[in-house]
Design a protein around this motif. Structure first.
Motif, mmCIF file in Angstrom:
data_model
loop_
_atom_site.group_PDB
_atom_site.id
_atom_site.type_symbol
_atom_site.label_atom_id
_atom_site.label_comp_id
_atom_site.label_asym_id
_atom_site.label_seq_id
_atom_site.Cartn_x
_atom_site.Cartn_y
_atom_site.Cartn_z
ATOM 1 N N ARG A 21 0.834 -1.207 0.000
ATOM 2 C CA ARG A 21 0.000 0.000 0.000
ATOM 3 C C ARG A 21 0.866 1.254 0.000
ATOM 4 N NH1 ARG A 21 -1.642 3.422 4.127
ATOM 5 N NH2 ARG A 21 -3.693 4.425 3.892
ATOM 6 N N VAL A 24 2.602 1.760 -3.446
ATOM 7 C CA VAL A 24 1.658 2.184 -4.474
ATOM 8 C C VAL A 24 1.244 3.635 -4.285
ATOM 9 C CG1 VAL A 24 -0.672 1.825 -5.394
ATOM 10 C CG2 VAL A 24 0.801 -0.148 -4.917
ATOM 11 N N ARG A 25 0.865 3.997 -3.083
ATOM 12 C CA ARG A 25 0.345 5.351 -2.870
ATOM 13 C C ARG A 25 1.452 6.409 -2.881
ATOM 14 N NH1 ARG A 25 -5.191 5.029 0.724
ATOM 15 N NH2 ARG A 25 -6.224 3.566 -0.697
ATOM 16 N N VAL A 34 2.210 2.428 -11.069
ATOM 17 C CA VAL A 34 2.679 1.250 -10.334
ATOM 18 C C VAL A 34 2.014 0.002 -10.889
ATOM 19 C CG1 VAL A 34 3.072 0.240 -8.066
ATOM 20 C CG2 VAL A 34 2.791 2.713 -8.284
ATOM 21 N N GLY A 36 1.592 -4.128 -10.153
ATOM 22 C CA GLY A 36 1.775 -5.231 -9.235
ATOM 23 C C GLY A 36 2.234 -6.470 -9.988
ATOM 24 N N LYS A 51 -1.681 -3.288 -13.599
ATOM 25 C CA LYS A 51 -1.568 -1.932 -13.081
ATOM 26 C C LYS A 51 -2.384 -1.786 -11.798
ATOM 27 C CE LYS A 51 -2.018 2.940 -14.384
ATOM 28 N NZ LYS A 51 -2.443 3.909 -15.434
ATOM 29 N N LEU A 52 -1.812 -1.072 -10.826
ATOM 30 C CA LEU A 52 -2.477 -0.829 -9.553
ATOM 31 C C LEU A 52 -2.848 0.652 -9.436
ATOM 32 C CD1 LEU A 52 -0.173 -2.930 -7.183
ATOM 33 C CD2 LEU A 52 -2.348 -3.624 -8.208
ATOM 34 N N SER A 56 -6.780 0.122 -5.519
ATOM 35 C CA SER A 56 -6.333 -1.277 -5.538
ATOM 36 C C SER A 56 -5.778 -1.712 -4.186
ATOM 37 C CB SER A 56 -5.260 -1.479 -6.608
ATOM 38 O OG SER A 56 -5.723 -1.112 -7.888
#
Length: 319
Positions: A21, A24-25, A34, A36, A51-52, A56
């Protein structure tokens, strides 16, 4: 750098989702896409890459395990296997990868870096056996899981006046056994890093019995000796009724503690920062509550050590 990948590899550990998390953020906040990579390096070879988005990774910070799943693969250890993985990274336009896992995962990250793909390692393993960081993601949660189990076992040990041998994880490192044993007042702690004196252990148990002690707790790291085998030795030598509990994979599961969630969030964001700074082949860690980074292979070349002062203290308090 406009597009990065993130994967989890090796054994899962509580807090990996919090690290995912954070990666990604933090990346999206920094205007980076980003992707995954599912099932670790095996998924990289197979092209299991998606793609995230911000959503997600919603509602996962409190969950154990890893939403990206994990797998082990021998193929990635070969040059041909890595070539397949690199082909998939090129296909998806991925310019850098954050690898969350243990020492084997970090070896793969170094190989990718050498092949031209900047990688940053984030230490995620319950064993706490990665040099270059005081704590790894998942250690605190696993430790508290063990302590909770020992507390419950102590209740029945007291009721039946038995000796209990509890085997915990730690194939090459005794951190879980040492910390849990000290926290739970174990009479004896066996760790891979220190030899044990069987006669001393037996004498301690017998002395405790003589002064009216009704039960005893012995914590054994799996890398030191089989809990079942050690339990038989204890029962044969003391004639005390002895039971063995092998905690097994329960130690890897569960909602991560606040400590692991915060650690994972800090390390994941730091990994993204390093990629943005143009660094590669590095691992992030925490030392004296400060974020640090080291060359991956340089860190892994160091020998993991436990705090022997804590080990000595555990003996002093178990008289």
């Amino acid at each position: 750098m406009k597009r990065i990948g993130v994967l989890t590899s090796g054994g899962d550990s509580p807090g990996m989702n919090a690290a995912i998390r954070s990666v990604v953020r933090k990346a999206i906040y920094s205007n980076i896409e980003v992707y995954g990579i599912y099932y670790g390096y095996a998924g990289m070879i197979e092209g299991n890459i998606k793609k995230l988005e911000i959503g997600s990774v919603g509602d996962i910070i409190h969950r154990g395990g890893t939403m990206l799943y994990t797998a082990r693969t021998e193929e990635f250890k070969t040059e041909a296997g890595r070539a397949k993985g690199i082909e998939q990274l090129n296909k998806h336009g991925i310019e850098g990868v954050v690898v969350i896992g243990g020492d084997g995962s970090f070896q793969g990250a170094k190989k990718l870096t050498e092949a031209g793909y900047p990688c940053i390692g984030v230490p995620g393993t319950i064993d706490n056996d990665i040099p270059g960081t005081d704590f790894t993601i998942g250690f605190d949660t696993a430790l508290n899981t063990i302590i909770d189990a020992i507390d419950k076992i102590r209740d029945t040990a007291t009721s039946h006046e038995r000796t209990y041998v509890i085997e915990v994880m730690g194939r090459h490192a005794g951190d879980l056994a040492l910390w849990a044993g000290l926290a739970d007042g174990a009479e004896t702690i066996l760790i891979p890093e220190a030899p044990y004196d069987m006669e001393e252990i037996i004498t301690r148990l017998q002395n405790g019995h003589k002064r009216g002690k009704k039960h005893s707790i012995i914590v054994v790291a799996e890398g030191c000796e089989s809990g079942v085998a050690f339990g038989k030795k204890i029962e044969e030598a003391t004639k005390f009724e002895t039971r063995v509990s092998v905690l097994g994979y329960i130690q890897r599961g569960g909602s991560p503690t606040a400590g692991d969630r915060v650690l994972a969030s800090r390390l994941g964001a730091k990994a993204v920062d390093l990629l943005l700074e143009g660094k590669k082949g590095r691992m992030v860690g925490i030392q004296q509550n400060k974020l640090v980074d080291h060359d991956i292979l340089e860190a892994l070349s160091q020998k993991h050590t436990v705090d022997m002062d804590m080990y000595t203290l555990s003996k002093e308090l178990s008289i």
